[in-house]
Design a protein around this motif. Structure first.
Motif, mmCIF file in Angstrom:
data_model
loop_
_atom_site.group_PDB
_atom_site.id
_atom_site.type_symbol
_atom_site.label_atom_id
_atom_site.label_comp_id
_atom_site.label_asym_id
_atom_site.label_seq_id
_atom_site.Cartn_x
_atom_site.Cartn_y
_atom_site.Cartn_z
ATOM 1 N N LEU A 190 7.720 -0.308 -17.329
ATOM 2 C CA LEU A 190 6.511 0.402 -17.754
ATOM 3 C C LEU A 190 5.266 -0.421 -17.430
ATOM 4 C CD1 LEU A 190 5.765 3.025 -19.186
ATOM 5 C CD2 LEU A 190 5.940 1.831 -21.364
ATOM 6 N N LYS A 191 5.364 -1.742 -17.661
ATOM 7 C CA LYS A 191 4.224 -2.630 -17.355
ATOM 8 C C LYS A 191 3.923 -2.589 -15.858
ATOM 9 C CE LYS A 191 4.686 -6.122 -20.965
ATOM 10 N NZ LYS A 191 5.238 -7.441 -21.210
ATOM 11 N N HIS A 192 4.982 -2.611 -15.026
ATOM 12 C CA HIS A 192 4.756 -2.547 -13.577
ATOM 13 C C HIS A 192 4.143 -1.203 -13.194
ATOM 14 C CE1 HIS A 192 6.612 -6.328 -12.418
ATOM 15 N NE2 HIS A 192 7.613 -6.078 -13.230
ATOM 16 N N GLN A 193 4.606 -0.145 -13.859
ATOM 17 C CA GLN A 193 4.075 1.185 -13.533
ATOM 18 C C GLN A 193 2.587 1.267 -13.864
ATOM 19 O OE1 GLN A 193 4.539 4.269 -16.140
ATOM 20 N NE2 GLN A 193 4.498 5.926 -14.630
ATOM 21 N N HIS A 194 2.176 0.612 -14.965
ATOM 22 C CA HIS A 194 0.751 0.620 -15.315
ATOM 23 C C HIS A 194 -0.094 -0.006 -14.214
ATOM 24 C CE1 HIS A 194 1.506 1.106 -19.880
ATOM 25 N NE2 HIS A 194 1.230 2.250 -19.300
ATOM 26 N N VAL A 195 0.454 -1.026 -13.560
ATOM 27 C CA VAL A 195 -0.302 -1.709 -12.509
ATOM 28 C C VAL A 195 -0.186 -0.987 -11.172
ATOM 29 C CG1 VAL A 195 -0.558 -3.899 -11.254
ATOM 30 C CG2 VAL A 195 0.056 -3.927 -13.671
ATOM 31 N N LEU A 196 1.044 -0.557 -10.835
ATOM 32 C CA LEU A 196 1.279 -0.014 -9.485
ATOM 33 C C LEU A 196 1.109 1.498 -9.404
ATOM 34 C CD1 LEU A 196 4.465 -2.127 -8.635
ATOM 35 C CD2 LEU A 196 2.144 -2.534 -7.832
ATOM 36 N N GLY A 197 1.162 2.164 -10.579
ATOM 37 C CA GLY A 197 1.070 3.629 -10.590
ATOM 38 C C GLY A 197 2.417 4.252 -10.257
ATOM 39 N N GLY A 198 2.424 5.539 -9.929
ATOM 40 C CA GLY A 198 3.657 6.249 -9.586
ATOM 41 C C GLY A 198 4.412 6.726 -10.824
ATOM 42 N N GLY A 199 5.623 7.231 -10.596
ATOM 43 C CA GLY A 199 6.436 7.740 -11.700
ATOM 44 C C GLY A 199 7.297 6.644 -12.306
ATOM 45 N N LEU A 200 8.091 7.034 -13.299
ATOM 46 C CA LEU A 200 8.974 6.078 -13.981
ATOM 47 C C LEU A 200 10.329 6.722 -14.231
ATOM 48 C CD1 LEU A 200 9.091 3.234 -15.455
ATOM 49 C CD2 LEU A 200 8.596 4.493 -17.539
ATOM 50 N N ALA A 201 11.395 6.035 -13.884
ATOM 51 C CA ALA A 201 12.742 6.535 -14.156
ATOM 52 C C ALA A 201 13.588 5.381 -14.700
ATOM 53 C CB ALA A 201 13.360 7.096 -12.882
ATOM 54 N N ILE A 202 14.639 5.737 -15.434
ATOM 55 C CA ILE A 202 15.513 4.709 -16.037
ATOM 56 C C ILE A 202 16.966 5.026 -15.690
ATOM 57 C CG2 ILE A 202 16.281 3.637 -18.211
ATOM 58 C CD1 ILE A 202 13.580 4.452 -19.423
ATOM 59 N N VAL A 203 17.667 4.024 -15.207
ATOM 60 C CA VAL A 203 19.101 4.202 -14.923
ATOM 61 C C VAL A 203 19.878 3.868 -16.194
ATOM 62 C CG1 VAL A 203 21.057 3.341 -13.560
ATOM 63 C CG2 VAL A 203 18.831 3.684 -12.467
ATOM 64 N N ASP A 204 20.833 4.707 -16.492
ATOM 65 C CA ASP A 204 21.668 4.500 -17.681
ATOM 66 C C ASP A 204 22.832 3.589 -17.276
ATOM 67 O OD1 ASP A 204 23.235 4.707 -19.902
ATOM 68 O OD2 ASP A 204 23.829 6.793 -19.558
ATOM 69 N N GLN A 247 0.816 -1.230 0.000
ATOM 70 C CA GLN A 247 0.000 0.000 0.000
ATOM 71 C C GLN A 247 0.847 1.276 0.000
ATOM 72 O OE1 GLN A 247 -2.662 -0.836 3.339
ATOM 73 N NE2 GLN A 247 -4.191 -1.496 1.853
ATOM 74 N N ILE A 248 1.794 1.337 -0.912
ATOM 75 C CA ILE A 248 2.617 2.549 -1.046
ATOM 76 C C ILE A 248 1.789 3.557 -1.858
ATOM 77 C CG2 ILE A 248 4.813 3.505 -1.916
ATOM 78 C CD1 ILE A 248 5.802 0.476 -1.885
ATOM 79 N N PRO A 249 1.517 4.740 -1.302
ATOM 80 C CA PRO A 249 0.699 5.706 -2.066
ATOM 81 C C PRO A 249 1.363 6.042 -3.415
ATOM 82 C CG PRO A 249 1.027 6.433 0.202
ATOM 83 C CD PRO A 249 1.922 5.254 0.006
ATOM 84 N N GLU A 250 0.522 6.120 -4.446
ATOM 85 C CA GLU A 250 1.037 6.348 -5.806
ATOM 86 C C GLU A 250 1.928 7.583 -5.913
ATOM 87 O OE1 GLU A 250 -1.118 6.128 -9.383
ATOM 88 O OE2 GLU A 250 -2.495 4.609 -8.617
ATOM 89 N N GLU A 251 1.545 8.646 -5.165
ATOM 90 C CA GLU A 251 2.324 9.885 -5.284
ATOM 91 C C GLU A 251 3.695 9.762 -4.624
ATOM 92 O OE1 GLU A 251 -0.583 9.451 -3.874
ATOM 93 O OE2 GLU A 251 -0.529 10.120 -1.801
ATOM 94 N N GLU A 252 3.895 8.693 -3.861
ATOM 95 C CA GLU A 252 5.201 8.496 -3.212
ATOM 96 C C GLU A 252 6.053 7.455 -3.938
ATOM 97 O OE1 GLU A 252 4.637 7.485 0.915
ATOM 98 O OE2 GLU A 252 3.323 9.214 1.221
#
Ligand code: R5P
Length: 314
Positions: free
Chosen positions: A176-190, A156-161
């Protein structure tokens, strides 16, 4: 239908057998004094629909050879159909010629399994989806993402966090698939590979991780260089909490040491590969994929669709 297991992951096989409420078939596997593998099926399998469970995990060559010998054995015992259930498909990372004079072992293993007599394959989170195309027999490629997502939803991690972080560009689609289910932001490490065993993390792109709970998803944790490097980078960028998650806990070489030293809350993996005591880091949570694999086996046996297994963990 009968289910049998090799020696690579007996605990997972037991979980599948419990889910299906069907005992594992009787099979004796031994090694000759020189290491050669011998097996004898102690049940009648003539005309049966056989599901043979074996992750080709460490000891990789032993597990793979054992699987090939078992397929050959079932074929000669007149099984009607042999489905290899390979929760972790080893040798998958050599899936393209990215240099001159290197092998394509992911394709070689597909050829070996087919030549030995496999009729179809069930696997999970293959390192590259195109490995499915290396087979000329049907492959059901399952995804443990739904099992991992169910667990993270329970926190139950709030989406905005929340920020989902991909530890490299190759894993961005998965994240991206996980983000669609869990919500929240998305970042990528280079992530850049500095050698076959070492990686360096240069940058984070995408949504800010500052003050957030970051979850890093990868298909596997091998030496843990990739995921621990990314976790450190995310923590240094100000993330409040970092979770890491992967389907396959290969955990070899310095993995346990690195994971124990990493600035993380929890390591969440599945049981496609068994953990030995020396390969068990602190703060690890193991989720079982036995119900998912068991349901896939049941549906395949009864010629039912398995597409619902990609949507709903229940
Ligand atoms: C790389 O493409 C894979 O998705 C994994 O990130 C990699 O195989 C993990 O290896 P290691 O844990 O040794 O960095």
């Amino acid at each position: 239908m009968k289910i049998f297991t090799g020696r690579a992951n007996p605990a997972l096989a037991k979980g599948i057998s419990d889910y299906l409420r069907q005992p594992l078939g009787k099979l004796a596997i031994t090694n000759f004094p020189d290491g050669e593998i011998f097996c004898k099926i102690e049940d009648n399998v003539r005309g049966h629909d056989i599901f043979l469970i074996q992750s080709t995990c460490q000891p990789v060559n032993e597990s793979l050879m054992e699987l090939l010998i078992l397929i050959e054995c079932f074929r000669r015992a007149s099984a009607k159909r042999i489905t290899c259930v390979i929760p972790y498909y080893g040798y998958a990372r050599q899936d393209r010629k990215d240099d001159g004079r290197v092998p394509l072992t992911a394709k070689l293993v597909a050829n070996l399994l087919t030549e030995a007599g496999a009729d179809r394959v069930i696997s999970m989170d293959l390192h590259a989806a195109q490995i499915e195309g290396f087979f000329n027999i049907p492959v059901d490629h399952l995804n443990a993402g739904i099992v991992l997502d169910k667990y993270f939803k329970s926190l139950q991690i709030p989406e905005e966090e929340l920020v989902i972080v991909s530890p490299d560009a190759g894993s961005a689609k998965r994240s991206l698939k996980h983000q669609h289910v869990l919500g929240g932001g998305l970042a990528i490490v280079d992530k850049r590979r500095s050698s076959a065993t070492d990686t360096v993390q240069a940058n984070i792109t995408g949504d800010s991780v500052e003050g957030k709970t970051a979850i890093l998803f990868d298909d596997m944790i091998s030496t843990a260089g990739s995921i621990c490097g990314a976790a450190k980078m995310v923590k240094d960028a100000g993330a409040a909490k970092v979770y890491i998650a992967a389907t396959h806990a290969v955990l070899c070489g310095p993995a346990v040491e690195k994971l124990n030293a990493a600035p993380i809350e929890e390591i969440v993996v599945t049981d496609t590969i068994p953990l030995t005591p020396e390969r068990t880091p602190n703060k690890i949570k193991v989720l079982s994929v036995a119900p998912l694999l068991g349901e896939a086996i049941r549906r395949i046996h009864f010629n039912e669709s398995i597409s619902c297994l990609f949507k709903d963990p229940e």
